[in-house]
Design an enzyme around this catalytic site. Structure first.
Site, PDB file in Angstrom:
ATOM      1  N   ARG A 120       0.818  -1.236   0.000  1.00  0.00           N
ATOM      2  CA  ARG A 120       0.000   0.000   0.000  1.00  0.00           C
ATOM      3  C   ARG A 120       0.845   1.276   0.000  1.00  0.00           C
ATOM      4  NH1 ARG A 120      -3.046  -3.085   3.865  1.00  0.00           N
ATOM      5  NH2 ARG A 120      -4.699  -4.162   2.718  1.00  0.00           N
ATOM      6  N   LYS A 142       2.035  11.215 -11.729  1.00  0.00           N
ATOM      7  CA  LYS A 142       1.138  10.322 -12.487  1.00  0.00           C
ATOM      8  C   LYS A 142       1.895   9.030 -12.759  1.00  0.00           C
ATOM      9  CE  LYS A 142      -2.040  13.378 -14.893  1.00  0.00           C
ATOM     10  NZ  LYS A 142      -2.504  13.832 -16.212  1.00  0.00           N
ATOM     11  N   GLU A 184       7.438  17.278 -25.886  1.00  0.00           N
ATOM     12  CA  GLU A 184       6.839  17.701 -24.607  1.00  0.00           C
ATOM     13  C   GLU A 184       7.361  19.083 -24.188  1.00  0.00           C
ATOM     14  OE1 GLU A 184       4.308  16.174 -23.305  1.00  0.00           O
ATOM     15  OE2 GLU A 184       4.521  13.987 -23.473  1.00  0.00           O
ATOM     16  N   LYS A 226       5.906  22.716 -15.090  1.00  0.00           N
ATOM     17  CA  LYS A 226       5.107  21.559 -14.659  1.00  0.00           C
ATOM     18  C   LYS A 226       4.944  21.552 -13.137  1.00  0.00           C
ATOM     19  CE  LYS A 226       3.898  16.834 -15.176  1.00  0.00           C
ATOM     20  NZ  LYS A 226       3.999  15.554 -15.838  1.00  0.00           N
ATOM     21  N   GLU A 236      -5.505  16.783 -10.963  1.00  0.00           N
ATOM     22  CA  GLU A 236      -6.195  17.142 -12.211  1.00  0.00           C
ATOM     23  C   GLU A 236      -7.685  17.386 -12.024  1.00  0.00           C
ATOM     24  OE1 GLU A 236      -4.380  15.435 -15.728  1.00  0.00           O
ATOM     25  OE2 GLU A 236      -6.333  15.469 -16.716  1.00  0.00           O
ATOM     26  N   ARG A 240      -4.560  21.136 -14.383  1.00  0.00           N
ATOM     27  CA  ARG A 240      -3.509  20.204 -14.819  1.00  0.00           C
ATOM     28  C   ARG A 240      -3.801  19.606 -16.189  1.00  0.00           C
ATOM     29  NH1 ARG A 240      -0.059  15.700 -11.401  1.00  0.00           N
ATOM     30  NH2 ARG A 240       0.961  14.825 -13.234  1.00  0.00           N
ATOM     31  N   ASN A 244      -2.084  18.162 -21.060  1.00  0.00           N
ATOM     32  CA  ASN A 244      -2.457  17.144 -22.048  1.00  0.00           C
ATOM     33  C   ASN A 244      -2.719  17.741 -23.429  1.00  0.00           C
ATOM     34  OD1 ASN A 244      -2.255  14.548 -20.980  1.00  0.00           O
ATOM     35  ND2 ASN A 244      -4.017  14.941 -19.665  1.00  0.00           N
ATOM     36  N   HIS A 247      -2.453  15.552 -26.462  1.00  0.00           N
ATOM     37  CA  HIS A 247      -2.502  14.164 -26.003  1.00  0.00           C
ATOM     38  C   HIS A 247      -3.814  13.468 -26.354  1.00  0.00           C
ATOM     39  CE1 HIS A 247       1.060  15.430 -23.907  1.00  0.00           C
ATOM     40  NE2 HIS A 247       1.209  14.294 -23.272  1.00  0.00           N
ATOM     41  N   HIS A 251      -2.920  10.190 -27.884  1.00  0.00           N
ATOM     42  CA  HIS A 251      -3.224   8.886 -27.271  1.00  0.00           C
ATOM     43  C   HIS A 251      -4.005   8.002 -28.247  1.00  0.00           C
ATOM     44  CE1 HIS A 251      -2.755  10.309 -22.791  1.00  0.00           C
ATOM     45  NE2 HIS A 251      -1.609  10.125 -23.405  1.00  0.00           N
ATOM     46  N   HIS A 264       5.546   7.888 -27.864  1.00  0.00           N
ATOM     47  CA  HIS A 264       4.569   8.789 -27.229  1.00  0.00           C
ATOM     48  C   HIS A 264       4.798  10.240 -27.673  1.00  0.00           C
ATOM     49  CE1 HIS A 264       1.995  10.515 -24.124  1.00  0.00           C
ATOM     50  NE2 HIS A 264       2.992  11.293 -23.769  1.00  0.00           N
TER      51      HIS A 264
HETATM   52  P1  NAD Z   1      10.704   5.054 -22.867  1.00  0.00           P
HETATM   53  O1  NAD Z   1      10.660   4.954 -21.418  1.00  0.00           O
HETATM   54  O2  NAD Z   1      10.179   3.916 -23.670  1.00  0.00           O
HETATM   55  O3  NAD Z   1      12.219   5.335 -23.297  1.00  0.00           O
HETATM   56  C1  NAD Z   1      12.534   5.471 -24.641  1.00  0.00           C
HETATM   57  C2  NAD Z   1      13.656   4.520 -25.089  1.00  0.00           C
HETATM   58  O4  NAD Z   1      14.899   5.073 -24.699  1.00  0.00           O
HETATM   59  C3  NAD Z   1      13.597   3.154 -24.478  1.00  0.00           C
HETATM   60  O5  NAD Z   1      14.009   2.191 -25.409  1.00  0.00           O
HETATM   61  C4  NAD Z   1      14.593   3.257 -23.340  1.00  0.00           C
HETATM   62  O6  NAD Z   1      15.104   2.005 -22.937  1.00  0.00           O
HETATM   63  C5  NAD Z   1      15.648   4.093 -23.977  1.00  0.00           C
HETATM   64  N1  NAD Z   1      16.501   4.866 -23.082  1.00  0.00           N
HETATM   65  C6  NAD Z   1      16.158   5.429 -21.914  1.00  0.00           C
HETATM   66  N2  NAD Z   1      17.156   6.197 -21.471  1.00  0.00           N
HETATM   67  C7  NAD Z   1      18.157   6.078 -22.364  1.00  0.00           C
HETATM   68  C8  NAD Z   1      19.447   6.652 -22.482  1.00  0.00           C
HETATM   69  N3  NAD Z   1      19.886   7.544 -21.596  1.00  0.00           N
HETATM   70  N4  NAD Z   1      20.215   6.293 -23.527  1.00  0.00           N
HETATM   71  C9  NAD Z   1      19.754   5.430 -24.475  1.00  0.00           C
HETATM   72  N5  NAD Z   1      18.534   4.888 -24.453  1.00  0.00           N
HETATM   73  C10 NAD Z   1      17.751   5.228 -23.406  1.00  0.00           C
HETATM   74  O7  NAD Z   1       9.952   6.363 -23.396  1.00  0.00           O
HETATM   75  P2  NAD Z   1       9.852   7.866 -22.849  1.00  0.00           P
HETATM   76  O8  NAD Z   1       9.675   8.691 -24.051  1.00  0.00           O
HETATM   77  O9  NAD Z   1      10.917   8.190 -21.898  1.00  0.00           O
HETATM   78  O10 NAD Z   1       8.492   7.846 -22.008  1.00  0.00           O
HETATM   79  C11 NAD Z   1       7.264   7.598 -22.624  1.00  0.00           C
HETATM   80  C12 NAD Z   1       6.294   7.136 -21.582  1.00  0.00           C
HETATM   81  O11 NAD Z   1       6.093   8.160 -20.620  1.00  0.00           O
HETATM   82  C13 NAD Z   1       4.939   6.785 -22.155  1.00  0.00           C
HETATM   83  O12 NAD Z   1       4.500   5.558 -21.614  1.00  0.00           O
HETATM   84  C14 NAD Z   1       4.053   7.920 -21.666  1.00  0.00           C
HETATM   85  O13 NAD Z   1       2.723   7.533 -21.491  1.00  0.00           O
HETATM   86  C15 NAD Z   1       4.708   8.277 -20.365  1.00  0.00           C
HETATM   87  N6  NAD Z   1       4.431   9.636 -19.917  1.00  0.00           N
HETATM   88  C16 NAD Z   1       4.029   9.793 -18.641  1.00  0.00           C
HETATM   89  C17 NAD Z   1       3.814  11.059 -18.138  1.00  0.00           C
HETATM   90  C18 NAD Z   1       3.450  11.244 -16.701  1.00  0.00           C
HETATM   91  O14 NAD Z   1       3.087  12.352 -16.304  1.00  0.00           O
HETATM   92  N7  NAD Z   1       3.556  10.222 -15.886  1.00  0.00           N
HETATM   93  C19 NAD Z   1       3.997  12.180 -18.962  1.00  0.00           C
HETATM   94  C20 NAD Z   1       4.420  11.978 -20.280  1.00  0.00           C
HETATM   95  C21 NAD Z   1       4.640  10.694 -20.751  1.00  0.00           C
HETATM   96  N1  GLY Z   2       1.677  14.582 -18.653  1.00  0.00           N
HETATM   97  C1  GLY Z   2       0.480  15.120 -18.114  1.00  0.00           C
HETATM   98  C2  GLY Z   2       0.482  15.322 -16.646  1.00  0.00           C
HETATM   99  O1  GLY Z   2       1.446  15.029 -15.982  1.00  0.00           O
HETATM  100  O2  GLY Z   2      -0.501  15.756 -16.104  1.00  0.00           O
END
Ligand code: NAD
Ligand code: GLY
Length: 359
Positions: A120, A142, A184, A226, A236, A240, A244, A247, A251, A264
């Site tokens: 938890r 998030k 982003e 942010k 949100e 917030r 998006n 998005h 999405h 993404h």
């Molecule tokens: P990802 O985590 O898939 O990373 C992209 C690629 O880069 C992967 O293959 C990873 O292994 C590789 N990688 C990571 N660091 C590296 C480095 N330093 N050198 C070489 N390769 C490296 O993708 P992302 O773009 O980082 O994140 C996308 C995800 O984030 C999506 O699932 C999206 O929904 C989520 N997201 C979440 C929020 C939130 O607020 N929580 C906001 C935006 C996006």
């Molecule tokens: N990426 C959208 C949020 O964090 O609210």
């Protein structure tokens, strides 16, 4: 090193931004109270930065274990999440075990969700290693996983103890991933700060070239914006949702093509072009501003036209968006750089936007 604080009362935390931070023991020490740490990473990032992190933790005298997950958005699932629980239970991790997410947004979102659920709630630290995760996903709490019927549909709001964003780790990022992160950054400037949007336009070549000073400025300003939005509306209730922008369409592209087909950030880049088109169509945004968005998305080497999923499929997918209420899609639209509105849109306008902005 620059530190930006996320002001959330008793859940407040620092975002440290700078070069070679992964190896700095002193940045981790204040945030690890228990006797064990579990690093969650993936098959790509562990060989690059796993040892540096383990060396930084060694002087703290904690029991350190590592869970190495398969890489990719397609693995942001229940099945992969369960591998983290298997490892935590297998090593008898207790309530004070700290999880450290070492990787991009996929690792960060899944580790945060695992931390929210395990016993938890156990503490976790974000060590984002992609530009996208440094400017966006590691900040704000998030967390979650995808469902085949919708992106990020299963999750929790759960804040980390700290974010340690090592700009040096971006050196190894493939160009396509760098561009996804720039999407982003563009989003953040567009919705919140016209001067920052101007700065992005002027510095797009430096960002594309992975120049450390430009990256540090982009991460700092994106995190400041942010952090301010999250501090005002953590869960949100309203404001917030502006984060998006791009998005809702994005999405739909990700889910429609199958997760991992487009990155993404690529879907968000194209989604901003689509949202800008809809903003102009509904009379909120001027054409010159739309053209600036298209130009900067193109300059960042991001796709500016969506895939041909068919209009009805786009609409079906957008209705699964978390902002939708009773099946009515809510769009984040732009009035001018730094000013947004959240609204429903007539079907004809959405159809016209899809016709104009998909291949
Ligand atoms: P990802 O985590 O898939 O990373 C992209 C690629 O880069 C992967 O293959 C990873 O292994 C590789 N990688 C990571 N660091 C590296 C480095 N330093 N050198 C070489 N390769 C490296 O993708 P992302 O773009 O980082 O994140 C996308 C995800 O984030 C999506 O699932 C999206 O929904 C989520 N997201 C979440 C929020 C939130 O607020 N929580 C906001 C935006 C996006
Ligand atoms: N990426 C959208 C949020 O964090 O609210």
């Amino acid at each position: 090193m620059i530190t930006v604080n996320v002001e959330l009362g008793e859940r407040a935390y620092p975002i440290h931004i700078g070069a070679d931070l992964i190896s700095q023991t002193a940045l981790f020490a204040p945030h690890i109270a228990g006797s064990s740490v579990t690093i969650v990473t993936n098959t790509t990032v562990d060989p690059l930065y796993g040892d540096a992190l383990r060396s930084a933790l060694a002087p703290l005298g904690k029991q350190v274990s590592t869970v190495v997950l398969p890489d990719g958005e397609a693995h942001k699932t229940w099945q992969t999440l369960n591998l983290i629980f298997d490892a935590l239970l297998g090593s008898r991790a207790d309530r004070k075990t700290t999880l450290i997410a070492l990787g991009g947004g996929v690792i960060g979102d899944m580790t945060g969700f695992a931390a929210a659920c395990y016993m938890r709630g156990v503490p976790f630290i974000q060590v984002p290693t992609t530009l996208l995760s440094q400017v966006d996903s590691s900040v704000g709490g998030k967390t979650g996983i995808n469902h085949p019927l919708g992106k990020n549909m299963i999750g929790a709001f759960y804040q980390p103890q700290a974010v340690i964003a090592d700009i040096g780790a971006l050196r190894t990022l493939p160009p396509r991933e760098l561009a996804a992160g720039i999407a982003e950054v563009i989003k953040t400037g567009a919705i919140a700060d016209a001067a920052f949007f101007d700065w992005i336009e002027a510095n797009i070549a430096a960002l594309n070239a992975c120049e450390p000073a430009a990256l540090a400025e982009a991460v700092k300003r994106s995190c400041e914006i942010k952090a301010s939005v999250v501090a005002q509306d953590e869960r949100e209730g309203g404001l917030r949702a502006i984060l998006n922008f791009g998005h809702t369409f994005g999405h739909a592209i990700e889910a429609g093509l199958g997760y991992g087909e487009w990155l993404h950030g690529e879907a968000v880049g194209c989604g901003m072009v689509m949202a800008a088109d809809l903003s102009v169509r509904l009379g909120h945004l001027d054409e010159a501003s739309r053209e600036r968005i298209v130009a900067v998305v193109k300059a960042a080497h991001l796709p500016e036209r969506g895939p041909d999923l068919g209009a009805s499929r786009y609409v079906d997918l957008m209705q699964v968006d978390k902002k939708a209420e009773g099946g009515a899609i809510k769009f984040i639209l732009l009035k001018r750089f730094g000013e947004t509105l959240i609204t429903r849109a007539p079907d004809e306008a959405v159809q016209a936007t899809l016709a104009a902005t998909t291949v």
